[in-house]
Design a protein around this motif. Sequence first.
Motif, PDB file in Angstrom:
ATOM      1  N   ILE A  85       0.856  -1.182   0.000  1.00  0.00           N
ATOM      2  CA  ILE A  85       0.000   0.000   0.000  1.00  0.00           C
ATOM      3  C   ILE A  85       0.893   1.232   0.000  1.00  0.00           C
ATOM      4  O   ILE A  85       1.874   1.292   0.747  1.00  0.00           O
ATOM      5  CB  ILE A  85      -0.911   0.032   1.246  1.00  0.00           C
ATOM      6  N   SER A  86       0.570   2.205  -0.849  1.00  0.00           N
ATOM      7  CA  SER A  86       1.242   3.510  -0.834  1.00  0.00           C
ATOM      8  C   SER A  86       0.303   4.529  -0.200  1.00  0.00           C
ATOM      9  O   SER A  86      -0.878   4.590  -0.562  1.00  0.00           O
ATOM     10  CB  SER A  86       1.574   3.987  -2.254  1.00  0.00           C
ATOM     11  N   ILE A  87       0.829   5.327   0.714  1.00  0.00           N
ATOM     12  CA  ILE A  87       0.048   6.404   1.326  1.00  0.00           C
ATOM     13  C   ILE A  87       0.851   7.694   1.218  1.00  0.00           C
ATOM     14  O   ILE A  87       1.958   7.795   1.754  1.00  0.00           O
ATOM     15  CB  ILE A  87      -0.260   6.116   2.810  1.00  0.00           C
ATOM     16  N   TYR A  88       0.297   8.661   0.508  1.00  0.00           N
ATOM     17  CA  TYR A  88       0.883  10.002   0.444  1.00  0.00           C
ATOM     18  C   TYR A  88       0.020  10.928   1.299  1.00  0.00           C
ATOM     19  O   TYR A  88      -1.206  10.993   1.123  1.00  0.00           O
ATOM     20  CB  TYR A  88       0.885  10.534  -0.987  1.00  0.00           C
ATOM     21  N   ARG A  89       0.664  11.655   2.205  1.00  0.00           N
ATOM     22  CA  ARG A  89      -0.040  12.664   2.997  1.00  0.00           C
ATOM     23  C   ARG A  89       0.834  13.910   3.072  1.00  0.00           C
ATOM     24  O   ARG A  89       2.039  13.808   3.339  1.00  0.00           O
ATOM     25  CB  ARG A  89      -0.326  12.170   4.416  1.00  0.00           C
ATOM     26  N   GLY A  90       0.219  15.066   2.854  1.00  0.00           N
ATOM     27  CA  GLY A  90       0.993  16.295   2.956  1.00  0.00           C
ATOM     28  C   GLY A  90       0.251  17.479   2.376  1.00  0.00           C
ATOM     29  O   GLY A  90      -0.977  17.469   2.239  1.00  0.00           O
ATOM     30  N   TRP A  91       1.022  18.489   2.013  1.00  0.00           N
ATOM     31  CA  TRP A  91       0.440  19.781   1.668  1.00  0.00           C
ATOM     32  C   TRP A  91       0.795  20.193   0.254  1.00  0.00           C
ATOM     33  O   TRP A  91       1.910  19.966  -0.219  1.00  0.00           O
ATOM     34  CB  TRP A  91       0.947  20.845   2.642  1.00  0.00           C
ATOM     35  N   LEU A  92      -0.199  20.812  -0.420  1.00  0.00           N
ATOM     36  CA  LEU A  92       0.071  21.444  -1.707  1.00  0.00           C
ATOM     37  C   LEU A  92      -0.425  22.887  -1.651  1.00  0.00           C
ATOM     38  O   LEU A  92      -1.377  23.207  -0.943  1.00  0.00           O
ATOM     39  CB  LEU A  92      -0.551  20.670  -2.867  1.00  0.00           C
ATOM     40  N   ARG A  93       0.253  23.740  -2.406  1.00  0.00           N
ATOM     41  CA  ARG A  93      -0.062  25.167  -2.382  1.00  0.00           C
ATOM     42  C   ARG A  93      -0.771  25.560  -3.683  1.00  0.00           C
ATOM     43  O   ARG A  93      -0.216  25.394  -4.773  1.00  0.00           O
ATOM     44  CB  ARG A  93       1.209  25.994  -2.224  1.00  0.00           C
ATOM     45  N   ILE A  94      -2.000  26.033  -3.548  1.00  0.00           N
ATOM     46  CA  ILE A  94      -2.768  26.521  -4.693  1.00  0.00           C
ATOM     47  C   ILE A  94      -2.453  28.006  -4.876  1.00  0.00           C
ATOM     48  O   ILE A  94      -2.618  28.812  -3.951  1.00  0.00           O
ATOM     49  CB  ILE A  94      -4.276  26.304  -4.473  1.00  0.00           C
ATOM     50  N   ALA A  95      -1.998  28.358  -6.079  1.00  0.00           N
ATOM     51  CA  ALA A  95      -1.517  29.724  -6.310  1.00  0.00           C
ATOM     52  C   ALA A  95      -2.650  30.741  -6.423  1.00  0.00           C
ATOM     53  O   ALA A  95      -2.489  31.897  -6.021  1.00  0.00           O
ATOM     54  CB  ALA A  95      -0.658  29.760  -7.571  1.00  0.00           C
ATOM     55  N   LYS A  96      -3.797  30.320  -6.979  1.00  0.00           N
ATOM     56  CA  LYS A  96      -4.887  31.283  -7.172  1.00  0.00           C
ATOM     57  C   LYS A  96      -6.225  30.564  -7.121  1.00  0.00           C
ATOM     58  O   LYS A  96      -6.315  29.356  -7.345  1.00  0.00           O
ATOM     59  CB  LYS A  96      -4.729  32.001  -8.504  1.00  0.00           C
ATOM     60  N   ASP A  97      -7.253  31.323  -6.813  1.00  0.00           N
ATOM     61  CA  ASP A  97      -8.600  30.761  -6.805  1.00  0.00           C
ATOM     62  C   ASP A  97      -8.946  30.253  -8.202  1.00  0.00           C
ATOM     63  O   ASP A  97      -8.512  30.812  -9.218  1.00  0.00           O
ATOM     64  CB  ASP A  97      -9.632  31.824  -6.410  1.00  0.00           C
ATOM     65  N   GLY A  98      -9.752  29.190  -8.249  1.00  0.00           N
ATOM     66  CA  GLY A  98     -10.176  28.725  -9.561  1.00  0.00           C
ATOM     67  C   GLY A  98     -10.677  27.300  -9.533  1.00  0.00           C
ATOM     68  O   GLY A  98     -10.760  26.653  -8.478  1.00  0.00           O
ATOM     69  N   ARG A  99     -10.996  26.820 -10.731  1.00  0.00           N
ATOM     70  CA  ARG A  99     -11.509  25.457 -10.894  1.00  0.00           C
ATOM     71  C   ARG A  99     -10.343  24.560 -11.325  1.00  0.00           C
ATOM     72  O   ARG A  99      -9.734  24.779 -12.380  1.00  0.00           O
ATOM     73  CB  ARG A  99     -12.630  25.427 -11.931  1.00  0.00           C
ATOM     74  N   TYR A 100     -10.064  23.557 -10.523  1.00  0.00           N
ATOM     75  CA  TYR A 100      -8.942  22.646 -10.756  1.00  0.00           C
ATOM     76  C   TYR A 100      -9.478  21.233 -10.989  1.00  0.00           C
ATOM     77  O   TYR A 100     -10.362  20.765 -10.257  1.00  0.00           O
ATOM     78  CB  TYR A 100      -7.990  22.620  -9.561  1.00  0.00           C
ATOM     79  N   GLY A 101      -8.955  20.592 -12.009  1.00  0.00           N
ATOM     80  CA  GLY A 101      -9.277  19.187 -12.229  1.00  0.00           C
ATOM     81  C   GLY A 101      -8.164  18.313 -11.676  1.00  0.00           C
ATOM     82  O   GLY A 101      -6.982  18.648 -11.802  1.00  0.00           O
ATOM     83  N   PHE A 102      -8.523  17.199 -11.047  1.00  0.00           N
ATOM     84  CA  PHE A 102      -7.539  16.240 -10.538  1.00  0.00           C
ATOM     85  C   PHE A 102      -7.839  14.870 -11.137  1.00  0.00           C
ATOM     86  O   PHE A 102      -9.011  14.465 -11.235  1.00  0.00           O
ATOM     87  CB  PHE A 102      -7.584  16.168  -9.010  1.00  0.00           C
ATOM     88  N   CYS A 103      -6.795  14.158 -11.539  1.00  0.00           N
ATOM     89  CA  CYS A 103      -6.976  12.826 -12.126  1.00  0.00           C
ATOM     90  C   CYS A 103      -6.080  11.823 -11.415  1.00  0.00           C
ATOM     91  O   CYS A 103      -5.034  12.176 -10.865  1.00  0.00           O
ATOM     92  CB  CYS A 103      -6.655  12.836 -13.621  1.00  0.00           C
TER      93      CYS A 103
END
Length: 690
Positions: free
Chosen positions: A174-192
């Motif tokens: 099992i792989s588990i990634y936990r942590g933080w990402l920084r969003i530069a600006k407000d908006g609609r983001y798609g994640f895949c």
Amino acid sequence: MPWHDEQAAYRAVVAVASKSDAKVDVAAVRIRHCGLVRADGHDYRIFDQAGTATPYEITHHDPDRDTLISLRCDDPSMRFVVYFGRSSSDVDPMRATRSGKVGEGPPRPGPGAGGWIPRTGLVLTTLRRPVEADNPRTPEALQAMIDAATPDGAAYRSAVSDSYNPFGDSDYFISIYRGWLRIAKDGRYGFCTASNEASFSFLDGKELVHWPGRHTEQRGKHGQKSRDHELRAGLHYVEYYHEEVLLYQVAFLGWRPPGADHFQGIDSTVFPQPHRAQVTQYEKRDAGRIPMIRAELLDSAWPLKRSRGQYTRFRFTTDGGDGAPWTQVAWSFGDGQTAVGAEAEHVYLRVGAYEVKMTATAAVGGAIERRWPLIVYPVEHLDGPYRDADAKSYREAIEAFDPGALDTQDLAELIRFHDETGDAERAAALAQALLDRADAGAAELAEAHWIAASGTERRGEHLRAALKLEPDAARRMEIAARLIALTGTEGGDLAAAEAVFDEVVVSMRGATSTDRLRVAMRGAIIAIGEARLGSLQREKALEAFHLAESLAEPPVPLAVRHARIGSYHETVAARFKDGRIDDAAAVIERWRTQFPADQLRGEVHFWRGRIQLARGAARDAARSLGLAAELAEGSELEAHARFLLAQAYGDAGDEARSRQALEALIATGLAGEYRERAMKLLAGQREGAP
């Protein structure tokens, strides 16, 4: 520095070694505690050099090996002290905590931390998943799988992306990634997500994009498995979970930021990194500096002659800084082998679980012992931290082994190692020692007899014992082929060779065939054909050779057969002329086994004899060249073979047979260079005779 926590038995002094490119207030450090902490990690306390309690989060904890900690660090020039080893303790009020629940979101600050949590860093943790568990279809099923798993390892990362397990076996994990990402600006983001087997992901404790159940990554590699989210600028807590069963694996989280027209990898700058800190020394209260163990996988090598097995090299060092006070460090690697020195490298002959023990002796204070549970796991991907090595490069380290201290399985691997890396004499001697082991199994004993047969005059006895013990049908066929060659071709006892052939090969006809068994049977049939040919039973030999060629997969068309035989002749001659003896021998072996019926022309045995003569194997050369001369009767090849036969007998110290070979060459009446040279040699011998 004063001892800030009187209840703690140990501490690690920590300093920032590498500053982050981002403006952060977090430093990350790995504490190698060797099992001196509580299983729950509740005994950790951290202070800065001024004695102020410091808030932190434990991002990974292995109770037997090490702990990853993210601690508050407003000033990278400041040192910190991490305390542990309390006999009993509640959770530190400065420690940020998580329940461990899938998708729960960011950690909660400790009640004494003033609301601080480490909003920096992405940690990858891998676990051993239960083999029997189904691919999870819900986060709850994944949670049950995680609760039953055991840790492999963890480290900080700069992307959610992997194609292998960097800390353990790449199957069933099992792989588990936990942590933080920084969003530069407000908006609609798609994640895949693209994953081979199930994946689940969350952002700030809410579903990001899930792809549950069993599947490959193919239907998601172009962003098909995706969801859009409206996000505000700032830091967001991401969790990505992936589970893998067998074979090829992928775990990947990508995105489509505002303005982008397709999905892409998330740039590493989006994941802010902490300052990287390291332990400068470990200490024990009232005893001063102490050592810990650092284990590092260097490389691995796969056996040269087998599809199974692995040799793996590790480096072990005392983790605790320069200028340590211990005068001697001794290592026990868990497989019966030992070494001395602050740093030691060791090659493990098998995968499995080992307990490494280090004993450090100081001028004052006596000896200190530390233990490290080591898992030597199968390496399946030569990527990232994994490096390939040539097995022969391990020879120097392995030659220092004490074979008597190895268990029987490791001794069997040691024998295979020496056999595969060209030290047949050492392999045969060790094989003889394994035969005296009471706990050796039938397959191990059979292999020991097989290898011992190469280093003793009792070859036939060892091969017959191996044939009797070997449980595997294809392996029995390989042993039979060697015994047929020994008794029939080398020993000249065709009746004994035929008896082995009838016992093993004929009895296997009609048995369930596999590719491996068919190849082995073909080898045994070629062996009996060569034994018959050595006794000049040409028709019976040809019958065996034709049968062997009929078993070839795929069949070789006649025109292709003629072309290849012609190319073999030219290639062998060219490589022999250039002094590339080993290459020439390899071509002869392919020629002999691919088209055994061509042996009746004598050329295969002629070149085999020349190669044996060049290698100093005069008696073997005499046998090959003598047969070549008989098979090539009346041709120039016969004359050349008889001339070299005389040389082979001479090199073997048999002057009488050397003279007889020259006389036989002259008696053939074959005109040409070699008859003339034979006559001159004999004339010279007569002139020099007393």
